[in-house]
Design an enzyme around this catalytic site. Structure first.
Site, short mmCIF file in Angstrom:
data_model
loop_
_atom_site.label_atom_id
_atom_site.label_comp_id
_atom_site.label_asym_id
_atom_site.label_seq_id
_atom_site.Cartn_x
_atom_site.Cartn_y
_atom_site.Cartn_z
N ASP A 32 -1.25 4.27 5.26
CA ASP A 32 -2.23 3.33 4.76
C ASP A 32 -1.84 1.97 5.35
O ASP A 32 -0.70 1.77 5.78
CB ASP A 32 -2.23 3.31 3.22
C1 GLC Z 1 -6.79 -0.04 2.49
C2 GLC Z 1 -7.05 1.28 1.76
C3 GLC Z 1 -7.40 2.41 2.68
C4 GLC Z 1 -8.19 1.85 3.85
C5 GLC Z 1 -7.22 1.00 4.66
C6 GLC Z 1 -7.92 0.27 5.81
O1 GLC Z 1 -5.79 -0.76 1.87
O2 GLC Z 1 -6.04 1.73 0.85
O3 GLC Z 1 -8.16 3.37 1.94
O4 GLC Z 1 -8.73 2.88 4.64
O5 GLC Z 1 -6.50 0.07 3.88
O6 GLC Z 1 -8.76 -0.71 5.28
#
Ligand code: GLC
Length: 666
Positions: A218
């Protein structure tokens, strides 16, 4: 393989293990194409240099789950992927299949269900839809990211059986669609960050579940690139200034080897090659208008009719007043955009589609009926007399919005805003014929007003087609056919976790496998509306249950569903098992199959669902694998988890050596 790890220098290889910038992979000095990764599950969120491009806002996954229709999950993914192709997006960061452990979780609008089987199969179909267009996916967030509170630093403490029976299966099932990537979550799992958790990433995800794609973090979930690479994480996103030096230091200190680096790099090379091979699938099939129509068509099937006293719906005649009562705090960027299209955070879709007023859509659909539709004179009603709620039917549209349901924070309450509750109660005082339409991404505590109104329609977050879809249902143009994919409890105190949220460092999953209906049914707690509940304008009867043994633990369960009304409709049938006598405490019932059937007025259809060893097994921490305990099992067929229409008891008697098997698969 077109690309060979030997053709890259160490510097280039290390650079490939971390993003080039916020959204792209590295090119290894131009030797590879850069891949663009973009959110999100409800539509493309392509924000380059701070500007987010407009895209089609589709029904949110929480609403999509209420359709219980894998073909719609496929169509939703396919529609978003079509726009990905048009916008040159290579990988869509979706779907999220985290289990709705608490209705307070801010991101529940982004997740499918409290039940892992429903979440898994809807997630699998969504992935297949996206990848059918040559666009990659990211199955997320692995694992145990079930609330937003302190998600970056809090450890989800869970026992192995609960993980295997509740929090892993949705990923296990969705992996059958072979997602291009799996995204690890921010949180710690039993004390170790998911991004560095070798048991989670290598032993479980890779070796046991057989995932062969790229494990991506993430965004900013990695604490140390080398520890992550050691645990089998392939790609750190986004870019991070010290990432390469962390890897170099570990190589110099010898606890990370170049062979391990090469294994991670090979996954990136495979990803790039897979993307290049997908070119032939990457064709734009829909216009913007066609995507909108698909959004409306899917939204219709997600709407849940919760209450319909005196058959107040569909609206047949007379005068109708429609009042919008949006959450009083409008989203900053789209003041009073009502109905809300979705929740906040990375899954928010910046569509340039202006929400259509419900009253105009309704008037259009009722124009050939003896109905007059008008909009309430203004949004709020200090006293109902002043705004003329004397119509034959009043439709009150209420709901939350992205200032209430969002990434980065959880809800503080399950109730609507007090001003909305007050409005419903005020109108109900002067008019007995009230229908409330609720736009929200998760369960709402309706106790204060549910018994004061005749109709309740849970729309959910339906994207840009919300008003058209809701008007189709209220007008009877389309019979509602959605059912709840999460329990609506009577109050927060009745939920397994109540208002607890951990101490910021640790949250213990003390309720174990008793999540959602598994909790309420096992504790014999009353609920406002049960898991799997949803009414229709049609009426369905179930009959003639037959259970055929097809193998040691393979059974075919067949039954007949008849539409005994004069209205065409669709029925979602659910198959549960109950193990009345087991050596471990098991939930009162567990969903093991479901299907949605279109039935014309008077039509009957024979339905067959399959059960296998995994359907009966629990995860034994003594055998450390799935285990089918001999004895009686009740087979339950229902219109909801608390409306069981047919049941029969079978006896399973397996020879000991075949009772336990890791190989028991969905
Ligand atoms: C965010 C989310 C994830 C997302 C990523 C990119 O914090 O947790 O679901 O795809 O970062 O934005």
């Amino acid at each position: 393989m077109k690309y060979n790890v030997k053709d890259f220098t160490l510097e280039e290889k290390l650079a490939l293990l971390v993003g080039k910038n916020h959204w792209q992979t590295d090119s290894a000095n131009g030797k590879l194409p850069e891949l663009l990764l973009c959110d999100g599950p409800h539509g493309v969120r392509k924000c380059i240099n701070g500007k987010t491009e407009s895209a089609t806002a589709m029904p949110n996954l929480s609403a999509l789950a209420n359709s219980w229709d894998e073909t719609l999950a496929f169509a939703c993914g396919e529609t978003i992927a079509d726009e990905c192709v048009e916008m040159d997006v290579d990988i869509l960061l979706a779907p999220g299949v985290n289990i709705k452990r608490t209705p307070l979780c801010g991101r529940n609008f982004e997740y499918f269900s409290e039940d892992p089987l429903l979440a898994g199969y809807m997630g699998k179909a969504y992935i297949e839809g996206v990848q059918s267009k040559g666009v990659g996916t990211s199955l997320k967030h692995f694992a145990l990211n079930n609330r937003e509170y302190h998600r970056l630093v809090q450890s989800s403490e869970v026992d192995e059986r609960t993980f295997r029976e509740i929090y892993a299966p949705a990923f296990e099932i969705a992996l059958q669609a072979k997602p291009t990537t799996v995204m690890c979550s921010y949180n710690l799992v039993n004390g170790v960050y998911a991004s560095e958790n070798e048991k989670l990433l290598r032993k479980t995800l890779r070796e046991e579940f057989g995932f062969e794609g790229v494990i991506v973090s993430d965004w900013s979930a990695v604490r140390n690139s080398a520890k992550a690479a050691k645990a089998s994480l392939d790609l750190r996103m986004p870019c991070f200034v010290n990432a390469v030096s962390e890897l170099k230091n570990a190589l110099e200190e010898g606890w990370l080897t170049e062979e391990e680096v090469d294994k991670r790099v090979e996954k990136i090379l495979e990803l790039v090659e897979k993307r290049e091979k997908a070119d032939k699938k990457r064709t734009v099939s829909f216009t913007k208008d066609e995507r909108h129509e698909r959004a409306v068509g899917i939204a219709r099937e997600c709407i849940v009719l919760l209450k319909n006293t005196d058959n107040i719906l569909p609206i047949q005649g007379g005068s109708v007043v429609v009042a919008d009562a949006p959450h009083p705090v409008p989203p900053a960027d789209t003041p009073f955009a009502f109905p809300p299209m979705g929740g906040g955070g990375s899954a928010y879709v910046a569509t340039d589609f202006s929400p259509r007023p419900l009253h105009t859509e309704l008037a259009q659909r009722l124009q050939d009926k003896p109905v007059t539709v008008s909009e309430a004179s203004h949004r709020w009603c200090p006293s109902v007399e002043s705004v003329g709620y004397k119509a034959d039917t009043v439709v009150l549209a209420v709901g939350t919005n992205k200032t209430v349901e969002s990434e980065n924070f959880d809800r503080a309450t399950l109730r609507l805003h007090p001003a909305q509750e007050e409005m419903i109660l005020n109108v109900a005082k002067v008019n007995p014929n009230v229908v409330v339409v609720v736009y929200a991404g998760s369960a709402i505590d309706m106790r204060a007003w549910a018994d004061k109104v005749k109709g309740i329609v849970f729309a959910g977050y339906l994207g840009e087609g919300a008003s058209e879809a809701v008007a189709d249902v209220l007008s009877g143009k389309y019979a509602p056919c959605g059912k709840l994919s999460e329990t609506f409890p009577l109050c927060l105190e009745d939920t397994p976790t109540g208002s607890s949220c951990g101490n910021g460092y640790v949250e213990r999953y003390d309720e174990g496998v008793f999540v959602g209906y598994r909790w309420y049914d096992s504790k014999k707690k009353d609920v406002l509306f049960p898991f799997g509940h949803g009414l229709s304008y049609a009426e369905f009867e179930y009959s003639d249950l037959k259970i055929e043994k097809k193998g040691e633990t393979d059974y075919e369960v067949s039954f007949t569903v008849k539409n005994v009304s004069n209205v065409d409709g669709k029925e979602i049938s659910q198959l549960y098992i109950r193990d009345p006598f087991s050596s471990v405490v098991r939930p009162e019932k567990e969903l093991k199959g479901f299907t949605k059937t279109a039935l014309k007025a008077g039509e009957s259809k024979r339905i067959t669902l399959a059960l296998n060893a995994r359907s009966f097994a629990f995860y034994s921490t003594s055998f450390d694998t799935w285990y089918v305990e001999n004895g009686e099992f009740e087979i339950l067929v229902g219109a909801s988890s608390r409306d069981i229409r047919l049941s029969e008891t079978i006896e399973i008697d397996l020879p000991m050596p075949t009772q336990a098997a890791r190989a028991f698969k969905y």
